[in-house]
Design a protein around this motif. Structure first.
Motif, PDB file in Angstrom:
ATOM      1  N   ALA A 145       0.830  -1.206   0.000  1.00 23.58           N
ATOM      2  CA  ALA A 145       0.000   0.000   0.000  1.00 23.58           C
ATOM      3  C   ALA A 145       0.865   1.257   0.000  1.00 23.58           C
ATOM      4  O   ALA A 145       0.563   2.241  -0.704  1.00 23.58           O
ATOM      5  CB  ALA A 145      -0.919  -0.016   1.222  1.00 23.58           C
ATOM      6  N   ASN A 146       1.964   1.232   0.773  1.00 24.29           N
ATOM      7  CA  ASN A 146       2.864   2.391   0.803  1.00 24.29           C
ATOM      8  C   ASN A 146       3.492   2.645  -0.563  1.00 24.29           C
ATOM      9  O   ASN A 146       3.654   3.795  -0.995  1.00 24.29           O
ATOM     10  CB  ASN A 146       3.957   2.187   1.835  1.00 24.29           C
ATOM     11  N   ILE A 147       3.852   1.534  -1.215  1.00 23.49           N
ATOM     12  CA  ILE A 147       4.459   1.691  -2.552  1.00 23.49           C
ATOM     13  C   ILE A 147       3.457   2.324  -3.515  1.00 23.49           C
ATOM     14  O   ILE A 147       3.795   3.246  -4.279  1.00 23.49           O
ATOM     15  CB  ILE A 147       4.925   0.321  -3.061  1.00 23.49           C
ATOM     16  N   LYS A 148       2.219   1.821  -3.475  1.00 22.99           N
ATOM     17  CA  LYS A 148       1.213   2.379  -4.374  1.00 22.99           C
ATOM     18  C   LYS A 148       0.959   3.857  -4.075  1.00 22.99           C
ATOM     19  O   LYS A 148       0.861   4.677  -4.995  1.00 22.99           O
ATOM     20  CB  LYS A 148      -0.085   1.587  -4.239  1.00 22.99           C
ATOM     21  N   ASN A 149       0.814   4.208  -2.798  1.00 18.92           N
ATOM     22  CA  ASN A 149       0.578   5.598  -2.415  1.00 18.92           C
ATOM     23  C   ASN A 149       1.741   6.501  -2.822  1.00 18.92           C
ATOM     24  O   ASN A 149       1.540   7.649  -3.237  1.00 18.92           O
ATOM     25  CB  ASN A 149       0.343   5.715  -0.913  1.00 18.92           C
ATOM     26  N   PHE A 185      10.093  -0.349   2.950  1.00 19.38           N
ATOM     27  CA  PHE A 185      10.185   0.407   1.697  1.00 19.38           C
ATOM     28  C   PHE A 185      10.892   1.715   1.977  1.00 19.38           C
ATOM     29  O   PHE A 185      10.511   2.478   2.846  1.00 19.38           O
ATOM     30  CB  PHE A 185       8.786   0.646   1.131  1.00 19.38           C
ATOM     31  N   VAL A 186      11.949   1.940   1.244  1.00 21.08           N
ATOM     32  CA  VAL A 186      12.761   3.153   1.423  1.00 21.08           C
ATOM     33  C   VAL A 186      12.465   4.103   0.273  1.00 21.08           C
ATOM     34  O   VAL A 186      12.679   3.761  -0.905  1.00 21.08           O
ATOM     35  CB  VAL A 186      14.266   2.810   1.454  1.00 21.08           C
ATOM     36  N   CYS A 187      11.952   5.255   0.619  1.00 20.54           N
ATOM     37  CA  CYS A 187      11.641   6.270  -0.391  1.00 20.54           C
ATOM     38  C   CYS A 187      12.873   7.139  -0.645  1.00 20.54           C
ATOM     39  O   CYS A 187      13.550   7.591   0.293  1.00 20.54           O
ATOM     40  CB  CYS A 187      10.485   7.158   0.067  1.00 20.54           C
ATOM     41  N   ASN A 237      14.525  10.416  -3.258  1.00 15.80           N
ATOM     42  CA  ASN A 237      14.208  11.489  -4.210  1.00 15.80           C
ATOM     43  C   ASN A 237      14.780  11.166  -5.583  1.00 15.80           C
ATOM     44  O   ASN A 237      15.781  10.457  -5.717  1.00 15.80           O
ATOM     45  CB  ASN A 237      14.786  12.813  -3.729  1.00 15.80           C
ATOM     46  N   ILE A 238      14.120  11.704  -6.586  1.00 16.38           N
ATOM     47  CA  ILE A 238      14.592  11.472  -7.954  1.00 16.38           C
ATOM     48  C   ILE A 238      15.909  12.210  -8.133  1.00 16.38           C
ATOM     49  O   ILE A 238      16.033  13.395  -7.871  1.00 16.38           O
ATOM     50  CB  ILE A 238      13.564  11.982  -8.974  1.00 16.38           C
ATOM     51  N   SER A 239      16.932  11.465  -8.579  1.00 19.48           N
ATOM     52  CA  SER A 239      18.257  12.068  -8.766  1.00 19.48           C
ATOM     53  C   SER A 239      18.790  11.748 -10.154  1.00 19.48           C
ATOM     54  O   SER A 239      19.956  11.414 -10.328  1.00 19.48           O
ATOM     55  CB  SER A 239      19.224  11.545  -7.701  1.00 19.48           C
ATOM     56  N   GLY A 240      17.919  11.804 -11.116  1.00 21.85           N
ATOM     57  CA  GLY A 240      18.343  11.574 -12.485  1.00 21.85           C
ATOM     58  C   GLY A 240      18.140  10.141 -12.936  1.00 21.85           C
ATOM     59  O   GLY A 240      18.291   9.859 -14.115  1.00 21.85           O
ATOM     60  N   GLN A 241      17.822   9.238 -12.039  1.00 24.36           N
ATOM     61  CA  GLN A 241      17.621   7.852 -12.408  1.00 24.36           C
ATOM     62  C   GLN A 241      16.284   7.361 -11.850  1.00 24.36           C
ATOM     63  O   GLN A 241      15.941   7.617 -10.696  1.00 24.36           O
ATOM     64  CB  GLN A 241      18.749   6.964 -11.868  1.00 24.36           C
ATOM     65  N   VAL A 242      15.577   6.652 -12.692  1.00 29.06           N
ATOM     66  CA  VAL A 242      14.274   6.133 -12.264  1.00 29.06           C
ATOM     67  C   VAL A 242      14.443   5.105 -11.148  1.00 29.06           C
ATOM     68  O   VAL A 242      13.610   4.995 -10.244  1.00 29.06           O
ATOM     69  CB  VAL A 242      13.537   5.511 -13.470  1.00 29.06           C
ATOM     70  N   SER A 243      15.563   4.322 -11.191  1.00 34.71           N
ATOM     71  CA  SER A 243      15.775   3.299 -10.175  1.00 34.71           C
ATOM     72  C   SER A 243      15.972   3.894  -8.790  1.00 34.71           C
ATOM     73  O   SER A 243      15.876   3.186  -7.782  1.00 34.71           O
ATOM     74  CB  SER A 243      16.998   2.453 -10.551  1.00 34.71           C
ATOM     75  N   ALA A 244      16.251   5.200  -8.733  1.00 34.83           N
ATOM     76  CA  ALA A 244      16.463   5.841  -7.439  1.00 34.83           C
ATOM     77  C   ALA A 244      15.161   6.253  -6.774  1.00 34.83           C
ATOM     78  O   ALA A 244      15.179   6.815  -5.676  1.00 34.83           O
ATOM     79  CB  ALA A 244      17.363   7.070  -7.615  1.00 34.83           C
ATOM     80  N   LEU A 245      14.032   5.988  -7.424  1.00 31.97           N
ATOM     81  CA  LEU A 245      12.745   6.386  -6.846  1.00 31.97           C
ATOM     82  C   LEU A 245      12.389   5.557  -5.607  1.00 31.97           C
ATOM     83  O   LEU A 245      11.543   5.970  -4.821  1.00 31.97           O
ATOM     84  CB  LEU A 245      11.649   6.244  -7.892  1.00 31.97           C
ATOM     85  N   GLY A 246      12.989   4.407  -5.448  1.00 28.50           N
ATOM     86  CA  GLY A 246      12.686   3.589  -4.269  1.00 28.50           C
ATOM     87  C   GLY A 246      13.330   2.220  -4.389  1.00 28.50           C
ATOM     88  O   GLY A 246      13.724   1.794  -5.466  1.00 28.50           O
ATOM     89  N   GLN A 247      13.482   1.551  -3.272  1.00 30.88           N
ATOM     90  CA  GLN A 247      14.054   0.214  -3.266  1.00 30.88           C
ATOM     91  C   GLN A 247      13.557  -0.565  -2.043  1.00 30.88           C
ATOM     92  O   GLN A 247      13.099   0.035  -1.066  1.00 30.88           O
ATOM     93  CB  GLN A 247      15.581   0.278  -3.245  1.00 30.88           C
ATOM     94  N   LEU A 248      13.623  -1.869  -2.160  1.00 27.27           N
ATOM     95  CA  LEU A 248      13.233  -2.732  -1.051  1.00 27.27           C
ATOM     96  C   LEU A 248      14.471  -3.132  -0.273  1.00 27.27           C
ATOM     97  O   LEU A 248      15.505  -3.480  -0.851  1.00 27.27           O
ATOM     98  CB  LEU A 248      12.523  -3.994  -1.565  1.00 27.27           C
ATOM     99  N   LYS A 249      14.360  -3.132   1.033  1.00 30.01           N
ATOM    100  CA  LYS A 249      15.479  -3.497   1.893  1.00 30.01           C
ATOM    101  C   LYS A 249      15.029  -4.611   2.831  1.00 30.01           C
ATOM    102  O   LYS A 249      14.084  -4.439   3.607  1.00 30.01           O
ATOM    103  CB  LYS A 249      15.947  -2.292   2.697  1.00 30.01           C
ATOM    104  N   CYS A 250      15.693  -5.747   2.744  1.00 35.12           N
ATOM    105  CA  CYS A 250      15.346  -6.905   3.568  1.00 35.12           C
ATOM    106  C   CYS A 250      16.324  -6.998   4.731  1.00 35.12           C
ATOM    107  O   CYS A 250      17.504  -7.314   4.547  1.00 35.12           O
ATOM    108  CB  CYS A 250      15.386  -8.187   2.743  1.00 35.12           C
ATOM    109  N   LEU A 251      15.840  -6.687   5.918  1.00 37.83           N
ATOM    110  CA  LEU A 251      16.708  -6.710   7.092  1.00 37.83           C
ATOM    111  C   LEU A 251      17.132  -8.130   7.448  1.00 37.83           C
ATOM    112  O   LEU A 251      18.241  -8.356   7.937  1.00 37.83           O
ATOM    113  CB  LEU A 251      15.983  -6.075   8.283  1.00 37.83           C
TER     114      LEU A 251
END
Length: 408
Positions: free
Chosen positions: A230-234, A330-332, A334-348
């Motif tokens: 849900a957070n990703i979608k929002n 889910f780690v949000c 900011n856009i820094s010129g790359q689409v992949s930087a919009l977010g990533q999943l982190k598995c602790l």
């Protein structure tokens, strides 16, 4: 002739098999008057003569010259005919083995090992033998030794862990072994059964606790993963159309993780449920043995239940602790010129596992180096001992302390 006397003369006293009117079990008469079956006479015939096992007298001549004991053959034939005629009168009637009269047979005497009528069953000595209804005959019959047919299994070999008879203890495979009565052995086995039952109950409680923990972890994982989705979608609702591709990638990742987690939790639940059913089977078997089983079944099943308990323990231990839910967030960014930087999943959890593996590798390396250093020190001390042994013997005071150069 009574049935008890008939049984004595109609059974071969060597192999204890009943005589037959023809074939290898037909009774053959020796010169001394004793009769044995043709099979045993063939085995006893040596050097042209047979030595009677009962009185040691000799019957000389070829085996073919032995006469058939037609008296015994006729008795066997008559008793079979009498039994058939009595049974033909009524389906419930037969010749009573106590009074030799046709009657309704409804009682079994376990001491005399015969079927008797109600009149004979009321006699004092049969009452003392503990007569039982005929339908309970199977439970009342004492098991016989396979090696010695007429001997009851009333002893338990503590060395071989099996039941045996008196002949087995005196001249058989269990000669010289420590034996105890089966009644005492069954009491000891019941104690072991209670111990196994307590262990099974404890194991079952742990499995039930693991099932509850697995169910709770599954619910928590579902709540966490659905929340992250849900957070990703929002988050990506506010991102421009160019970020949609990245959003889909992340959604596919989290859904794949969710499916893997659910499959793993479902697998764990099924395995624990299967293990729980096996424990329930063992528990029911223990209850059945403790209430109704005879001594032989009890003595043979208790070790088997112990082995099953050990196997269940190993399975439960191999299963390990219930798998905790993945600590994914889910780690949000900011856009820094790359689409992949919009977010990533982190598995602790994966990060923790990686660090644990690295720490384990470091410990193994440290242990290896310590072992190598210890081996080098032992080698140096051995070389020094050899050098000292080659020197001329010197008088050393009793309280003198041995000092090596490495001790300084």
């Amino acid at each position: 002739m009574s049935l008890s006397k008939f049984r004595e003369v109609s059974i071969c006293q060597v192999c204890y098999d009943p005589f037959e009117v023809q074939g290898n079990k037909i009774p053959k008469l020796l010169d001394c008057g004793h009769s044995f079956c043709l099979d045993d006479c063939s085995q006893l015939h040596k050097d042209g003569a047979i030595s009677c096992p009962l009185d040691r007298s000799f019957t000389r001549g070829p085996l073919a010259n032995l006469k058939t004991n037609f008296t015994v053959v006729d008795l066997i034939t008559e008793m079979h005919q009498a039994s058939d005629s009595a049974e033909s009168v009524s389906g419930r009637q037969a010749v009573c083995e106590g009074c030799d009269q046709p009657s309704v047979i409804d009682t079994y005497c376990p001491k005399c090992e015969i079927d008797v009528c109600s009149k004979c069953a009321g006699l004092t000595f049969h009452q003392k033998h503990g007569v039982v209804p005929l339908k309970q005959k199977a439970k009342a019959i004492k098991p016989k030794c396979k090696e010695h047919d007429d001997m009851p299994l009333n002893l338990y070999c503590e060395q071989c862990k099996v039941v045996c008879c008196l002949m087995c203890m005196n001249v058989g495979d269990h000669k010289g072994h420590p034996v105890i009565p089966t009644k005492q052995a069954s009491q000891n086995s019941k104690k072991d059964l209670r111990i196994i039952g307590a262990a099974v109950a404890e194991l079952n409680s742990r499995i039930v606790a693991d099932l509850r923990a697995t169910s709770t972890n599954k619910q928590e994982s579902e709540r966490l993963l659905f929340g992250i989705e849900a957070n990703i979608k929002n988050h990506f609702q506010a991102v421009v159309q160019a970020a949609k591709a990245r959003e889909q990638v992340l959604l596919n990742e989290i859904r794949t993780t969710q499916e893997d987690e659910m499959l793993q939790f479902d697998f764990q639940t099924k395995q624990l449920a299967l293990l729980s059913s096996e424990v329930s089977f063992v528990t029911d078997r223990i209850s059945s043995l403790d209430k109704e089983s005879d001594e032989v079944t009890l003595l043979s099943d208790v070790p088997r239940l112990d082995l099953m308990l050990q196997s269940l323990k190993k399975q439960q231990s191999a299963f390990g602790e219930p798998q905790p839910p993945s600590q994914i967030s889910f780690v949000c960014t900011n856009i820094s010129g790359q689409v992949s930087a919009l977010g990533q999943l982190k598995c602790l959890k994966a990060e923790a596992q990686r660090k644990a593996a690295e720490e384990k590798a470091r410990q193994a390396e440290a242990e290896r180096k310590a072992a190598e250093e210890k081996a080098r020190q032992a080698q140096r001390l051995a070389i020094l001992d050899d050098a000292i042994a080659q020197r001329p013997a010197q008088r050393i005071p009793p309280n003198a302390q041995r000092i090596y150069p490495y001790d300084v």
